[in-house]
Scaffold this motif. Structure first.
Motif, PDB file in Angstrom:
ATOM      1  N   TYR A  24       0.840  -1.194   0.000  1.00 16.40           N
ATOM      2  CA  TYR A  24       0.000   0.000   0.000  1.00 16.40           C
ATOM      3  C   TYR A  24       0.880   1.251   0.000  1.00 16.40           C
ATOM      4  CZ  TYR A  24      -3.579  -3.345   1.462  1.00 16.40           C
ATOM      5  OH  TYR A  24      -4.423  -4.423   1.517  1.00 16.40           O
ATOM      6  N   TYR A  25       0.413   2.259  -0.727  1.00 24.77           N
ATOM      7  CA  TYR A  25       1.035   3.580  -0.688  1.00 24.77           C
ATOM      8  C   TYR A  25      -0.012   4.532  -0.124  1.00 24.77           C
ATOM      9  CZ  TYR A  25       4.388   1.408  -3.859  1.00 24.77           C
ATOM     10  OH  TYR A  25       5.316   0.571  -4.422  1.00 24.77           O
ATOM     11  N   GLY A  26       0.018   4.721   1.209  1.00 25.29           N
ATOM     12  CA  GLY A  26      -1.044   5.487   1.844  1.00 25.29           C
ATOM     13  C   GLY A  26      -2.351   4.721   1.717  1.00 25.29           C
ATOM     14  N   ASN A  27      -3.353   5.365   1.111  1.00 21.93           N
ATOM     15  CA  ASN A  27      -4.652   4.721   0.925  1.00 21.93           C
ATOM     16  C   ASN A  27      -4.756   3.989  -0.410  1.00 21.93           C
ATOM     17  OD1 ASN A  27      -5.654   5.675   3.391  1.00 21.93           O
ATOM     18  ND2 ASN A  27      -6.243   7.646   2.475  1.00 21.93           N
ATOM     19  N   ILE A  28      -3.687   4.037  -1.182  1.00 17.74           N
ATOM     20  CA  ILE A  28      -3.713   3.409  -2.508  1.00 17.74           C
ATOM     21  C   ILE A  28      -3.231   1.966  -2.411  1.00 17.74           C
ATOM     22  CG2 ILE A  28      -2.801   3.487  -4.858  1.00 17.74           C
ATOM     23  CD1 ILE A  28      -2.458   6.519  -4.473  1.00 17.74           C
ATOM     24  N   ARG A  29      -4.038   1.051  -2.908  1.00 17.97           N
ATOM     25  CA  ARG A  29      -3.678  -0.361  -2.911  1.00 17.97           C
ATOM     26  C   ARG A  29      -2.949  -0.673  -4.215  1.00 17.97           C
ATOM     27  NH1 ARG A  29      -8.424  -4.266  -4.117  1.00 17.97           N
ATOM     28  NH2 ARG A  29      -7.870  -3.523  -6.197  1.00 17.97           N
ATOM     29  N   ALA A  30      -1.659  -0.956  -4.125  1.00 14.55           N
ATOM     30  CA  ALA A  30      -0.885  -1.307  -5.320  1.00 14.55           C
ATOM     31  C   ALA A  30      -0.921  -2.809  -5.574  1.00 14.55           C
ATOM     32  CB  ALA A  30       0.561  -0.829  -5.169  1.00 14.55           C
ATOM     33  N   LEU A  31      -0.852  -3.596  -4.503  1.00 19.74           N
ATOM     34  CA  LEU A  31      -0.944  -5.064  -4.590  1.00 19.74           C
ATOM     35  C   LEU A  31      -1.741  -5.568  -3.402  1.00 19.74           C
ATOM     36  CD1 LEU A  31       2.616  -6.480  -5.460  1.00 19.74           C
ATOM     37  CD2 LEU A  31       0.651  -6.374  -6.990  1.00 19.74           C
ATOM     38  N   GLN A  32      -2.521  -6.628  -3.635  1.00 22.90           N
ATOM     39  CA  GLN A  32      -3.224  -7.236  -2.517  1.00 22.90           C
ATOM     40  C   GLN A  32      -3.373  -8.738  -2.751  1.00 22.90           C
ATOM     41  OE1 GLN A  32      -6.830  -5.319  -1.315  1.00 22.90           O
ATOM     42  NE2 GLN A  32      -7.384  -6.900   0.153  1.00 22.90           N
ATOM     43  N   GLY A  33      -2.821  -9.510  -1.820  1.00 21.31           N
ATOM     44  CA  GLY A  33      -3.005 -10.950  -1.840  1.00 21.31           C
ATOM     45  C   GLY A  33      -2.397 -11.656  -3.030  1.00 21.31           C
ATOM     46  N   VAL A  34      -1.197 -11.229  -3.438  1.00 23.91           N
ATOM     47  CA  VAL A  34      -0.545 -11.826  -4.612  1.00 23.91           C
ATOM     48  C   VAL A  34       0.415 -12.935  -4.168  1.00 23.91           C
ATOM     49  CG1 VAL A  34       1.016 -11.404  -6.549  1.00 23.91           C
ATOM     50  CG2 VAL A  34      -0.770  -9.746  -5.996  1.00 23.91           C
ATOM     51  N   SER A  35       0.316 -14.083  -4.830  1.00 25.02           N
ATOM     52  CA  SER A  35       1.192 -15.215  -4.532  1.00 25.02           C
ATOM     53  C   SER A  35       1.839 -15.717  -5.814  1.00 25.02           C
ATOM     54  CB  SER A  35       0.391 -16.359  -3.893  1.00 25.02           C
ATOM     55  OG  SER A  35      -0.225 -15.960  -2.686  1.00 25.02           O
ATOM     56  N   LEU A  36       3.107 -16.090  -5.716  1.00 26.64           N
ATOM     57  CA  LEU A  36       3.781 -16.732  -6.844  1.00 26.64           C
ATOM     58  C   LEU A  36       4.957 -17.543  -6.339  1.00 26.64           C
ATOM     59  CD1 LEU A  36       6.704 -15.273  -7.702  1.00 26.64           C
ATOM     60  CD2 LEU A  36       5.197 -13.544  -8.612  1.00 26.64           C
ATOM     61  N   GLU A  37       5.399 -18.475  -7.178  1.00 24.74           N
ATOM     62  CA  GLU A  37       6.519 -19.344  -6.824  1.00 24.74           C
ATOM     63  C   GLU A  37       7.488 -19.414  -7.998  1.00 24.74           C
ATOM     64  OE1 GLU A  37       7.319 -23.952  -5.254  1.00 24.74           O
ATOM     65  OE2 GLU A  37       5.282 -23.178  -5.543  1.00 24.74           O
ATOM     66  N   VAL A  38       8.779 -19.292  -7.694  1.00 21.84           N
ATOM     67  CA  VAL A  38       9.823 -19.370  -8.715  1.00 21.84           C
ATOM     68  C   VAL A  38      10.727 -20.544  -8.367  1.00 21.84           C
ATOM     69  CG1 VAL A  38      11.664 -18.141  -9.915  1.00 21.84           C
ATOM     70  CG2 VAL A  38       9.753 -16.852  -8.934  1.00 21.84           C
ATOM     71  N   THR A  39      10.884 -21.478  -9.304  1.00 25.52           N
ATOM     72  CA  THR A  39      11.705 -22.660  -9.057  1.00 25.52           C
ATOM     73  C   THR A  39      12.932 -22.667  -9.954  1.00 25.52           C
ATOM     74  OG1 THR A  39      10.435 -23.961 -10.655  1.00 25.52           O
ATOM     75  CG2 THR A  39       9.717 -24.033  -8.356  1.00 25.52           C
ATOM     76  N   ALA A  40      13.977 -23.331  -9.515  1.00 22.12           N
ATOM     77  CA  ALA A  40      15.194 -23.472 -10.319  1.00 22.12           C
ATOM     78  C   ALA A  40      14.851 -24.232 -11.599  1.00 22.12           C
ATOM     79  CB  ALA A  40      16.261 -24.224  -9.534  1.00 22.12           C
ATOM     80  N   GLY A  41      15.308 -23.700 -12.723  1.00 21.90           N
ATOM     81  CA  GLY A  41      15.023 -24.335 -13.997  1.00 21.90           C
ATOM     82  C   GLY A  41      13.591 -24.164 -14.449  1.00 21.90           C
ATOM     83  N   GLY A  42      12.917 -23.109 -13.967  1.00 26.19           N
ATOM     84  CA  GLY A  42      11.531 -22.851 -14.355  1.00 26.19           C
ATOM     85  C   GLY A  42      11.315 -21.380 -14.666  1.00 26.19           C
ATOM     86  N   ASP A 204      17.503 -23.080 -18.823  1.00 23.65           N
ATOM     87  CA  ASP A 204      18.238 -24.335 -19.006  1.00 23.65           C
ATOM     88  C   ASP A 204      19.553 -24.340 -18.219  1.00 23.65           C
ATOM     89  OD1 ASP A 204      16.195 -25.121 -20.655  1.00 23.65           O
ATOM     90  OD2 ASP A 204      17.249 -24.652 -22.523  1.00 23.65           O
ATOM     91  N   ALA A 205      20.068 -23.142 -17.916  1.00 19.76           N
ATOM     92  CA  ALA A 205      21.285 -23.043 -17.098  1.00 19.76           C
ATOM     93  C   ALA A 205      20.981 -23.229 -15.613  1.00 19.76           C
ATOM     94  CB  ALA A 205      21.961 -21.689 -17.327  1.00 19.76           C
ATOM     95  N   GLY A 206      19.699 -23.440 -15.275  1.00 21.32           N
ATOM     96  CA  GLY A 206      19.317 -23.726 -13.889  1.00 21.32           C
ATOM     97  C   GLY A 206      18.768 -22.547 -13.116  1.00 21.32           C
ATOM     98  N   LEU A 207      18.627 -21.382 -13.757  1.00 20.21           N
ATOM     99  CA  LEU A 207      18.095 -20.215 -13.064  1.00 20.21           C
ATOM    100  C   LEU A 207      16.582 -20.316 -12.944  1.00 20.21           C
ATOM    101  CD1 LEU A 207      20.915 -19.156 -14.185  1.00 20.21           C
ATOM    102  CD2 LEU A 207      19.882 -16.888 -14.087  1.00 20.21           C
ATOM    103  N   GLY A 208      16.052 -19.653 -11.920  1.00 22.54           N
ATOM    104  CA  GLY A 208      14.619 -19.430 -11.845  1.00 22.54           C
ATOM    105  C   GLY A 208      14.338 -18.083 -12.478  1.00 22.54           C
ATOM    106  N   VAL A 209      13.427 -18.032 -13.440  1.00 29.80           N
ATOM    107  CA  VAL A 209      13.179 -16.804 -14.206  1.00 29.80           C
ATOM    108  C   VAL A 209      11.774 -16.285 -13.913  1.00 29.80           C
ATOM    109  CG1 VAL A 209      13.086 -15.765 -16.502  1.00 29.80           C
ATOM    110  CG2 VAL A 209      14.724 -17.611 -16.037  1.00 29.80           C
ATOM    111  N   VAL A 210      11.686 -14.973 -13.668  1.00 25.62           N
ATOM    112  CA  VAL A 210      10.395 -14.288 -13.581  1.00 25.62           C
ATOM    113  C   VAL A 210      10.299 -13.393 -14.809  1.00 25.62           C
ATOM    114  CG1 VAL A 210       8.898 -12.764 -12.247  1.00 25.62           C
ATOM    115  CG2 VAL A 210      10.493 -14.287 -11.065  1.00 25.62           C
ATOM    116  N   LEU A 211       9.374 -13.713 -15.704  1.00 24.42           N
ATOM    117  CA  LEU A 211       9.203 -12.959 -16.942  1.00 24.42           C
ATOM    118  C   LEU A 211       7.959 -12.101 -16.826  1.00 24.42           C
ATOM    119  CD1 LEU A 211       9.964 -12.374 -19.923  1.00 24.42           C
ATOM    120  CD2 LEU A 211       8.573 -14.367 -20.553  1.00 24.42           C
ATOM    121  N   ILE A 212       8.160 -10.784 -16.778  1.00 19.18           N
ATOM    122  CA  ILE A 212       7.044  -9.843 -16.719  1.00 19.18           C
ATOM    123  C   ILE A 212       6.684  -9.458 -18.156  1.00 19.18           C
ATOM    124  CG2 ILE A 212       6.222  -7.663 -15.762  1.00 19.18           C
ATOM    125  CD1 ILE A 212       7.210  -9.571 -13.613  1.00 19.18           C
TER     126      ILE A 212
END
Length: 296
Positions: A24-42, A204-212
Motif C-alpha cells: 500500500y502507498y497510503g490509501n492506494i492499494r498497489a498489490l493485494q493478496g498476490v502469490s507466486l513461486e519461482v523454481t530453479a530451472g523454471g 536451461d542453465a538452472g536459473l529461476g526466471v520471472v518474466l514480466i
C-alpha cells in the motif's frame, strides 16, 4: 558479487515464494493478496495490463520496496530485502526494460559495469581489460551469443542483443533468480524471438526466471507457470498443462468482461439493424413538392 562457479540449486527447488503479498502507498492499494513461486530451472510469467501491479511486484522482489503484508521467502527463509544490493547478494538479479547500460562504452565494459576486475597493487593497480574482454566473449558464446567484436559500443547493438548481454551478465555474476521486466516490449517479432531464446537458455542453465510481460503469446512460448494480475490483485494462477494459449489470451484480454462487452456490442448492432429495417418511408421533401407544383 563474484562470478558463479559452484553448482546451482537442483531443478525444481523453490528459490523465491511470495504468499498473499500486499503493498500500500497510503490509501492506494498497489498489490493485494498476490502469490507466486519461482523454481530453479523454471519460468514464471507475470501477465497484466498497465496498472495491474507488475512494476510494484518487481520492486518487491528486487529489494526496492518492502511488502506490507504476506510473506516473502528466499530458498525457504522468510525475509525482507532492505535494498537492491541485498537482493543481489541473495542471488536475485533484475533486468529492467530500459537496461542500465552506457551506450558509448564497449560491450565488455558494460558487461562488467560496477564490478570491474583489476590487477596490480597500490599506484600500479589498473583495470584488467584483457580478462574482461575474454570473459565477455566467452560468456556470450556460452549463452549462444556470437558477437563479432566485444569492443564495439553497446549502443550499436540491437535492442534484442542488448537484452541478451544483460541476461548473460546476470548468469555470469551468479544470479539464481532472474527477473526480466518486459524484455520484448519494444522489439519486433524477430528480435523478440531472439530474446525469448536466451530466456529459455537462462532457464536451461538452472536459473529461476520471472518474466514480466503483457504478451500472452510470448509467455506461453517459454513459461511453466502463469500469474495474471488485474488492478493489483490476482486474476488467475495456472501451470502450463492446466491452460491453453487461447484461454490464457482470453483471460489476459478480460475474460468474462470481454464476453459481456461482445454481447453488448451485438445487441447494439442488432438494435441498429432493426431500427433501419423498420423505418417507414417519409413524405416527399419540400423541394420535391415545389418541383411538382412548378411542373403543373
Amino acid at each position: 558479487m563474484s562470478a558463479h562457479t559452484a553448482p546451482g540449486p537442483q531443478a525444481g527447488t523453490t528459490l523465491v515464494k511470495l504468499t498473499d503479498v500486499s503493498k500500500y502507498y497510503g490509501n492506494i492499494r498497489a498489490l493485494q493478496g498476490v502469490s507466486l513461486e519461482v523454481t530453479a530451472g523454471g519460468i514464471t510469467c507475470v501477465l497484466g495490463d498497465n496498472g495491474a501491479g507488475k512494476s510494484t511486484l518487481i520492486k518487491i522482489i528486487a529489494g526496492l520496496h518492502r511488502h506490507d503484508a504476506g510473506t516473502f521467502e528466499i530458498e525457504g527463509e522468510e525475509t525482507e530485502l532492505a535494498n537492491p544490493r541485498a537482493a543481489l547478494d541473495r542471488g536475485i538479479a533484475t533486468v529492467y526494460q530500459d537496461l542500465a547500460v552506457v551506450p558509448l562504452m564497449p560491450v565488455w565494459r558494460n558487461f562488467f559495469l560496477g564490478s570491474e576486475p583489476t590487477r596490480g597493487r597500490g599506484p600500479f593497480r589498473r583495470l584488467d581489460v584483457e580478462l574482461m574482454r575474454e570473459t565477455t566473449r566467452a560468456e556470450l558464446l556460452r549463452m549462444g551469443i556470437d558477437l563479432r567484436d566485444v569492443d564495439q559500443p553497446i549502443g550499436t547493438l540491437s535492442g534484442g542483443e542488448r537484452q541478451c548481454v544483460a541476461i548473460a551478465r546476470a548468469v555470469y555474476f551468479g544470479a539464481k533468480v532472474l527477473v526480466l521486466d518486459e524484455p520484448t516490449a519494444a522489439l519486433g517479432v524477430k528480435q523478440s524471438g531472439v530474446v525469448l531464446k536466451y530466456v529459455a537458455a537462462a532457464r536451461d542453465a538452472g536459473l529461476g526466471v520471472v518474466l514480466i510481460t503483457h504478451n500472452p503469446h510470448h509467455a506461453y512460448l517459454v513459461g511453466d507457470r502463469f500469474v495474471l494480475l488485474k488492478r493489483g490483485t490476482m486474476a488467475g494462477s495456472h501451470t502450463r498443462d492446466s491452460i491453453t494459449l487461447d484461454e490464457l489470451t482470453r483471460q489476459m484480454a478480460g475474460g468474462s468482461e470481454l464476453d459481456e462487452l461482445s454481447h453488448e456490442l451485438e445487441r447494439v448492432a442488432e438494435s441498429g439493424r432493426d431500427t433501419s429495417a423498420g423505418t417507414p418511408a417519409g413524405p416527399p421533401s419540400d423541394s420535391a413538392s415545389d418541383r411538382d407544383d412548378t411542373t403543373r
